[in-house]
Design a protein around this motif. Structure first.
Motif, PDB file in Angstrom:
ATOM      1  N   SER A  64     -36.306 -63.847   1.259  1.00 32.55           N
ATOM      2  CA  SER A  64     -35.096 -62.998   1.170  1.00 32.55           C
ATOM      3  C   SER A  64     -34.167 -64.165   0.694  1.00 32.55           C
ATOM      4  CB  SER A  64     -34.393 -62.580   2.505  1.00 32.55           C
ATOM      5  OG  SER A  64     -35.354 -61.661   3.217  1.00 32.55           O
ATOM      6  N   LYS A  65     -34.041 -65.354   0.900  1.00 30.86           N
ATOM      7  CA  LYS A  65     -33.118 -66.383   0.509  1.00 30.86           C
ATOM      8  C   LYS A  65     -33.488 -66.435  -1.177  1.00 30.86           C
ATOM      9  CE  LYS A  65     -31.918 -71.220   1.123  1.00 30.86           C
ATOM     10  NZ  LYS A  65     -31.954 -72.180   1.866  1.00 30.86           N
ATOM     11  N   LEU A  66     -34.589 -66.536  -1.351  1.00 32.99           N
ATOM     12  CA  LEU A  66     -35.220 -66.554  -2.768  1.00 32.99           C
ATOM     13  C   LEU A  66     -34.521 -65.375  -3.511  1.00 32.99           C
ATOM     14  CD1 LEU A  66     -36.613 -68.559  -5.048  1.00 32.99           C
ATOM     15  CD2 LEU A  66     -38.613 -67.261  -4.313  1.00 32.99           C
ATOM     16  N   TYR A  67     -34.807 -64.336  -3.069  1.00 36.13           N
ATOM     17  CA  TYR A  67     -34.269 -62.925  -3.744  1.00 36.13           C
ATOM     18  C   TYR A  67     -32.902 -63.299  -3.981  1.00 36.13           C
ATOM     19  CZ  TYR A  67     -33.215 -58.191  -4.711  1.00 36.13           C
ATOM     20  OH  TYR A  67     -32.530 -56.960  -5.104  1.00 36.13           O
ATOM     21  N   ASN A  68     -31.987 -63.510  -2.771  1.00 39.21           N
ATOM     22  CA  ASN A  68     -30.588 -63.454  -3.203  1.00 39.21           C
ATOM     23  C   ASN A  68     -30.302 -64.685  -4.278  1.00 39.21           C
ATOM     24  OD1 ASN A  68     -30.225 -61.630  -1.384  1.00 39.21           O
ATOM     25  ND2 ASN A  68     -30.289 -63.168   0.518  1.00 39.21           N
ATOM     26  N   GLU A  69     -31.128 -65.656  -4.205  1.00 40.02           N
ATOM     27  CA  GLU A  69     -30.870 -66.627  -5.157  1.00 40.02           C
ATOM     28  C   GLU A  69     -31.174 -66.344  -6.751  1.00 40.02           C
ATOM     29  OE1 GLU A  69     -32.578 -71.288  -6.426  1.00 40.02           O
ATOM     30  OE2 GLU A  69     -32.770 -70.375  -4.500  1.00 40.02           O
ATOM     31  N   VAL A  70     -32.196 -65.657  -6.826  1.00 42.00           N
ATOM     32  CA  VAL A  70     -32.772 -65.235  -8.133  1.00 42.00           C
ATOM     33  C   VAL A  70     -31.731 -63.911  -8.723  1.00 42.00           C
ATOM     34  CG1 VAL A  70     -34.242 -63.714  -9.375  1.00 42.00           C
ATOM     35  CG2 VAL A  70     -35.143 -65.528  -7.888  1.00 42.00           C
ATOM     36  N   SER A  71     -31.260 -62.975  -7.608  1.00 41.54           N
ATOM     37  CA  SER A  71     -30.296 -61.893  -7.957  1.00 41.54           C
ATOM     38  C   SER A  71     -28.829 -62.527  -8.421  1.00 41.54           C
ATOM     39  CB  SER A  71     -30.167 -60.758  -6.798  1.00 41.54           C
ATOM     40  OG  SER A  71     -31.461 -60.561  -6.295  1.00 41.54           O
ATOM     41  N   ALA A  72     -28.401 -63.851  -7.983  1.00 42.53           N
ATOM     42  CA  ALA A  72     -27.193 -64.225  -8.266  1.00 42.53           C
ATOM     43  C   ALA A  72     -27.215 -64.473  -9.677  1.00 42.53           C
ATOM     44  CB  ALA A  72     -26.849 -65.336  -7.347  1.00 42.53           C
ATOM     45  N   ARG A  73     -28.293 -64.808 -10.291  1.00 54.55           N
ATOM     46  CA  ARG A  73     -28.091 -65.020 -11.844  1.00 54.55           C
ATOM     47  C   ARG A  73     -28.092 -64.019 -12.583  1.00 54.55           C
ATOM     48  NH1 ARG A  73     -32.940 -68.093  -9.998  1.00 54.55           N
ATOM     49  NH2 ARG A  73     -32.435 -70.268  -9.849  1.00 54.55           N
ATOM     50  N   ALA A  74     -27.424 -64.203 -13.661  1.00 53.46           N
ATOM     51  CA  ALA A  74     -26.921 -63.290 -14.671  1.00 53.46           C
ATOM     52  C   ALA A  74     -27.948 -62.361 -15.436  1.00 53.46           C
ATOM     53  CB  ALA A  74     -26.014 -63.663 -15.675  1.00 53.46           C
ATOM     54  N   ALA A  75     -29.096 -63.233 -15.467  1.00 56.54           N
ATOM     55  CA  ALA A  75     -30.355 -62.501 -16.178  1.00 56.54           C
ATOM     56  C   ALA A  75     -31.691 -63.069 -15.685  1.00 56.54           C
ATOM     57  CB  ALA A  75     -30.315 -62.789 -17.750  1.00 56.54           C
ATOM     58  N   ASN A  76     -32.758 -62.712 -15.555  1.00 55.34           N
ATOM     59  CA  ASN A  76     -33.966 -62.971 -15.329  1.00 55.34           C
ATOM     60  C   ASN A  76     -35.070 -62.771 -16.130  1.00 55.34           C
ATOM     61  OD1 ASN A  76     -32.560 -61.553 -12.316  1.00 55.34           O
ATOM     62  ND2 ASN A  76     -33.019 -63.951 -12.278  1.00 55.34           N
ATOM     63  N   SER A  77     -35.921 -63.667 -16.138  1.00 57.26           N
ATOM     64  CA  SER A  77     -37.185 -63.418 -17.223  1.00 57.26           C
ATOM     65  C   SER A  77     -38.245 -64.011 -16.389  1.00 57.26           C
ATOM     66  CB  SER A  77     -36.956 -63.919 -18.299  1.00 57.26           C
ATOM     67  OG  SER A  77     -36.599 -65.327 -18.286  1.00 57.26           O
ATOM     68  N   GLY A  78     -39.266 -63.609 -16.896  1.00 53.55           N
ATOM     69  CA  GLY A  78     -40.718 -64.243 -16.329  1.00 53.55           C
ATOM     70  C   GLY A  78     -40.902 -64.077 -14.967  1.00 53.55           C
ATOM     71  N   LEU A  79     -41.607 -65.016 -14.156  1.00 49.58           N
ATOM     72  CA  LEU A  79     -41.800 -64.573 -12.958  1.00 49.58           C
ATOM     73  C   LEU A  79     -40.745 -64.405 -12.114  1.00 49.58           C
ATOM     74  CD1 LEU A  79     -44.262 -67.457 -12.161  1.00 49.58           C
ATOM     75  CD2 LEU A  79     -44.772 -65.173 -12.881  1.00 49.58           C
ATOM     76  N   GLU A  80     -39.339 -64.969 -12.503  1.00 53.26           N
ATOM     77  CA  GLU A  80     -38.028 -64.394 -11.690  1.00 53.26           C
ATOM     78  C   GLU A  80     -37.933 -62.885 -11.773  1.00 53.26           C
ATOM     79  OE1 GLU A  80     -34.894 -66.505 -12.901  1.00 53.26           O
ATOM     80  OE2 GLU A  80     -35.211 -68.341 -11.769  1.00 53.26           O
ATOM     81  N   ALA A  81     -38.161 -62.292 -12.715  1.00 52.76           N
ATOM     82  CA  ALA A  81     -37.851 -60.973 -13.146  1.00 52.76           C
ATOM     83  C   ALA A  81     -39.128 -60.185 -12.477  1.00 52.76           C
ATOM     84  CB  ALA A  81     -38.154 -60.515 -14.752  1.00 52.76           C
TER      85      ALA A  81
END
Length: 229
Positions: A64-81
């Motif tokens: 959940s913490k990792l998801y919030n961190e990833v979601s806070a970025r403007a754009a995601n790609s690769g494994l993050e997406a």
């Protein structure tokens, strides 16, 4: 210097069709080199980002913490997406179907498969153009060569005394078209093969992550269902 001037004069004095062929090949070469540099950087960044995210994902960080961190970025790609789409769908479905782990996982895996398809499509961007340049450039150059040689022999037939010096310039300018075609094709083919291999490697890495992440979410869904029961 004389050799350079003679080649330049051949290019300037070439027939319109041969000059057009050379311009087309030069334009294709410039475009392919631009794509090569951009794709090289994009794929290199994708490999680096995937390694960084995998290290963080398997470090034991709370999802959940990792998801919030990833979601806070403007754009995601690769494994993050892939992680974001999978975890978001899992959380949404788990709220409404907490007692049906199979339905939750089916929707989650579907979301990640769609994300995987998008990421692979992004990685393969412009690669078909490199394949096209690599396959047709030699033939375009060959067309210019045939046209130039044909004109040389036509001019040769119009004179009574034919000499090699009369046809040599025409044949030389025609052969330059073939050389430019090869110059455009060879780097494009090499780059296409290299980038295709990198894309396949990244796609395999992404697919493995999707399977491993699905297993983690499945265990969590079954565990939560057991606790609720």
């Amino acid at each position: 210097m004389a050799g350079e001037i003679s080649i330049l004069s051949l290019l300037i004095e070439a027939s319109f069709v041969v000059q057009l062929v050379m311009l087309i090949l030069l334009a294709m070469s410039v475009m392919s080199w631009t794509i090569i540099f951009r794709r090289r950087k994009a794929l290199s960044d994708a490999v680096t980002d995937a390694k960084k995210f995998e290290d963080k994902f398997w470090s034991g960080v709370d999802l959940s913490k990792l998801y919030n961190e990833v979601s806070a970025r403007a754009a995601n790609s690769g494994l993050e997406a892939l992680f974001k789409s999978g975890f978001k769908e899992f959380a949404r479905l788990h709220k409404t179907n907490s007692r049906q782990p199979a339905a939750v996982m089916e929707g989650t895996q579907r979301a990640m498969r769609v994300g995987l398809s998008r990421e692979v499509e992004r990685l393969e961007m412009h690669l078909p153009f490199l394949a096209t340049v690599g396959s047709i450039s030699p033939y375009i150059g060959l067309f210019g060569t045939v046209w130039g040689i044909m004109n040389s022999f036509i001019a040769l037939g119009a004179v009574e005394q034919a000499t090699l010096s009369m046809v040599a310039p025409g044949i030389a300018e025609a052969l330059i078209a073939t050389a430019i075609g090869l110059f455009a094709a060879i780097p494009a083919v090499i780059a296409y093969n290299k980038f295709s291999h990198q894309v396949e490697s990244l796609e395999s890495s992404y697919a493995n992550f999707v399977e491993e992440f699905s297993n983690i979410l499945h265990r969590q869904a079954v565990s939560n269902n057991g606790d609720a029961a």
